[in-house]
Design an enzyme around this catalytic site. Structure first.
Site, mmCIF file in Angstrom:
data_model
loop_
_atom_site.group_PDB
_atom_site.id
_atom_site.type_symbol
_atom_site.label_atom_id
_atom_site.label_comp_id
_atom_site.label_asym_id
_atom_site.label_seq_id
_atom_site.Cartn_x
_atom_site.Cartn_y
_atom_site.Cartn_z
ATOM 1 N N ARG A 24 1.041 -1.528 -0.494
ATOM 2 C CA ARG A 24 0.175 0.399 0.527
ATOM 3 C C ARG A 24 0.951 1.169 0.142
ATOM 4 O O ARG A 24 2.432 1.066 -0.056
ATOM 5 C CB ARG A 24 -0.349 -0.014 0.645
ATOM 6 C CG ARG A 24 -0.635 0.638 2.731
ATOM 7 C CD ARG A 24 -0.878 0.324 3.347
ATOM 8 N NE ARG A 24 -0.395 0.087 5.245
ATOM 9 C CZ ARG A 24 -0.621 0.520 6.090
ATOM 10 N NH1 ARG A 24 -2.048 -0.733 6.319
ATOM 11 N NH2 ARG A 24 -0.598 0.193 7.544
ATOM 12 N N ASP A 37 6.452 -7.149 1.750
ATOM 13 C CA ASP A 37 5.335 -7.161 2.626
ATOM 14 C C ASP A 37 4.985 -7.921 3.262
ATOM 15 O O ASP A 37 4.511 -8.620 3.108
ATOM 16 C CB ASP A 37 3.649 -6.046 1.931
ATOM 17 C CG ASP A 37 3.763 -4.790 2.745
ATOM 18 O OD1 ASP A 37 3.736 -4.738 4.084
ATOM 19 O OD2 ASP A 37 3.469 -3.758 2.100
ATOM 20 N N ASP A 74 8.922 -9.540 6.499
ATOM 21 C CA ASP A 74 9.895 -8.919 7.129
ATOM 22 C C ASP A 74 10.589 -8.356 7.237
ATOM 23 O O ASP A 74 11.453 -8.862 7.633
ATOM 24 C CB ASP A 74 9.328 -10.108 8.856
ATOM 25 C CG ASP A 74 10.212 -9.471 9.742
ATOM 26 O OD1 ASP A 74 10.138 -7.620 10.056
ATOM 27 O OD2 ASP A 74 9.348 -9.369 11.227
ATOM 28 N N VAL A 75 11.115 -6.403 7.165
ATOM 29 C CA VAL A 75 12.239 -6.221 7.084
ATOM 30 C C VAL A 75 13.435 -6.499 7.580
ATOM 31 O O VAL A 75 14.528 -6.465 7.465
ATOM 32 C CB VAL A 75 12.027 -4.974 6.290
ATOM 33 C CG1 VAL A 75 11.732 -5.020 5.294
ATOM 34 C CG2 VAL A 75 11.724 -4.691 7.575
ATOM 35 N N ASN A 83 11.887 0.796 1.135
ATOM 36 C CA ASN A 83 10.528 1.243 1.343
ATOM 37 C C ASN A 83 10.122 1.382 2.344
ATOM 38 O O ASN A 83 9.291 2.536 3.434
ATOM 39 C CB ASN A 83 9.645 1.571 -0.209
ATOM 40 C CG ASN A 83 8.341 2.330 0.487
ATOM 41 O OD1 ASN A 83 8.189 3.196 0.310
ATOM 42 N ND2 ASN A 83 7.774 1.878 1.018
ATOM 43 N N TYR A 85 11.664 8.011 15.124
ATOM 44 C CA TYR A 85 11.210 8.098 13.316
ATOM 45 C C TYR A 85 12.671 8.891 13.045
ATOM 46 O O TYR A 85 13.407 8.415 11.803
ATOM 47 C CB TYR A 85 9.985 8.399 12.953
ATOM 48 C CG TYR A 85 9.680 8.475 11.672
ATOM 49 C CD1 TYR A 85 9.411 7.226 10.744
ATOM 50 C CD2 TYR A 85 9.576 9.695 10.905
ATOM 51 C CE1 TYR A 85 9.197 7.367 10.160
ATOM 52 C CE2 TYR A 85 9.481 9.482 9.069
ATOM 53 C CZ TYR A 85 8.708 8.586 8.643
ATOM 54 O OH TYR A 85 8.951 8.348 6.959
ATOM 55 N N LYS A 96 15.590 8.542 9.924
ATOM 56 C CA LYS A 96 15.612 8.580 8.775
ATOM 57 C C LYS A 96 17.065 9.384 8.814
ATOM 58 O O LYS A 96 17.728 9.508 7.474
ATOM 59 C CB LYS A 96 14.796 8.974 8.661
ATOM 60 C CG LYS A 96 12.880 8.629 8.679
ATOM 61 C CD LYS A 96 13.575 7.327 7.629
ATOM 62 C CE LYS A 96 11.903 6.983 6.895
ATOM 63 N NZ LYS A 96 12.067 6.051 6.420
ATOM 64 N N VAL A 128 3.004 13.304 2.763
ATOM 65 C CA VAL A 128 2.327 12.663 1.960
ATOM 66 C C VAL A 128 0.853 11.650 2.146
ATOM 67 O O VAL A 128 0.392 11.433 3.120
ATOM 68 C CB VAL A 128 3.124 11.241 1.009
ATOM 69 C CG1 VAL A 128 3.040 11.230 -0.226
ATOM 70 C CG2 VAL A 128 4.742 12.106 0.587
ATOM 71 N N THR A 173 -0.427 8.759 2.627
ATOM 72 C CA THR A 173 -1.634 7.899 3.200
ATOM 73 C C THR A 173 -1.120 7.629 3.994
ATOM 74 O O THR A 173 -1.449 8.500 4.494
ATOM 75 C CB THR A 173 0.508 7.027 2.660
ATOM 76 O OG1 THR A 173 1.266 7.199 3.607
ATOM 77 C CG2 THR A 173 1.145 7.165 0.912
#
Length: 261
Positions: free
Chosen positions: A16, A37, A61-62, A88, A153, A157, A186, A188
């Site tokens: 998504r 994902d 699961d990254v 992403n 976060y 980043k 954005v 989302t």
């Protein structure tokens, strides 16, 4: 002819939001896409829609090394190689630093930073073996500045940008370019949680967001995930063939300053 004809690209968090739009755009430009994902139903639905010749879904699961190994195997079994990666996947939690539980901080680090590290480590050798290619990491507007209530976060980043620069230097001689995108606001589910609520008034929610960002951003509106996907496409295709190790901001002018107009 598409900009990504012959390419095989793995996109994380592709079920998504920004990742979905990246997967759709890449497939439209001729790539075969591995939709990765933890959201199995949505990811499988997207891969099915794109078609077996263009896409495969893999649950990833990254933050898990074994999942990365399995994803690489799925990609190579389906398409024979991997020559592109888009890191992403990401999560956002709101909290003051002094009130942030350690478990919450570590959860954000695991997905946003460890996930990108594991992705580079797992996929870069495959890209080299395929003859070269690209990695695009998703950082953020907050990877270049500060913002209250998103300390975990923002920390991840910022770190993703450091990881991007080091990877770019280490992998350049192996034919792998590594860059980062830094989206601002954005539309989302991450910035607009109402998108996840089937009973929410999405028209009212979107209108409220637009009103907020109209006052805040020079361009006067929230961004669209398709606009981020277009930048990721640029960094993945040959149009950016002499670019590596760089952050690219896509934020409606937010980083330039708050507009008084």
């Amino acid at each position: 002819m598409g900009k990504l004809d012959g390419r095989v690209v793995l996109v994380t968090g592709a079920a998504r939001g920004q990742g979905e739009q990246e997967a759709r755009l890449f497939a439209a430009e001729g790539a075969r896409v591995v939709v990765a994902d933890v959201l199995v139903e949505q990811g499988e639905s997207l891969a099915k829609e794109l078609g077996a010749d263009a896409a495969r879904f893999v649950r990833l699961d990254v933050g898990d090394e074994e999942d990365w190994a399995a994803a690489v195997t799925v990609a190579k079994d389906a398409f024979g190689k991997i020559d592109g990666l888009v890191n992403n996947a990401g999560i956002l939690r709101f909290n003051e630093l002094v009130n942030t539980p350690l478990a919450e901080f570590e959860q954000v680090v695991r997905v946003n930073l460890t996930g990108a590290f594991l992705g580079i480590r797992a996929v870069a050798p495959e890209i080299e073996a395929a003859g070269g290619g690209t990695i695009v990491n998703t950082s953020s507007y907050t990877g270049l500045t500060g913002m209250p209530l998103v300390g975990a976060y923002a920390a991840t980043k910022h770190a993703v940008l450091g990881l991007t620069k080091v990877a770019a230097m280490e992998l350049a001689g192996k034919g792998v370019r590594v860059n980062a995108v830094c989206p601002g606001a954005v539309d989302t589910a991450m910035s607009n949680p109402a998108l996840l609520d089937p009973d929410a008034d999405l028209t009212a929610s979107s209108a409220a967001l637009e009103a907020y960002y109209r006052r805040l951003l020079p361009m006067g509106r929230i961004g669209r995930p398709e606009e981020v996907a277009a930048l990721v496409l640029f960094l993945t295709c040959d149009d950016s063939s002499y670019i590596t190790g760089q952050p690219f901001v896509v934020d409606g002018g937010w980083l330039a300053g708050v507009s008084p107009f």
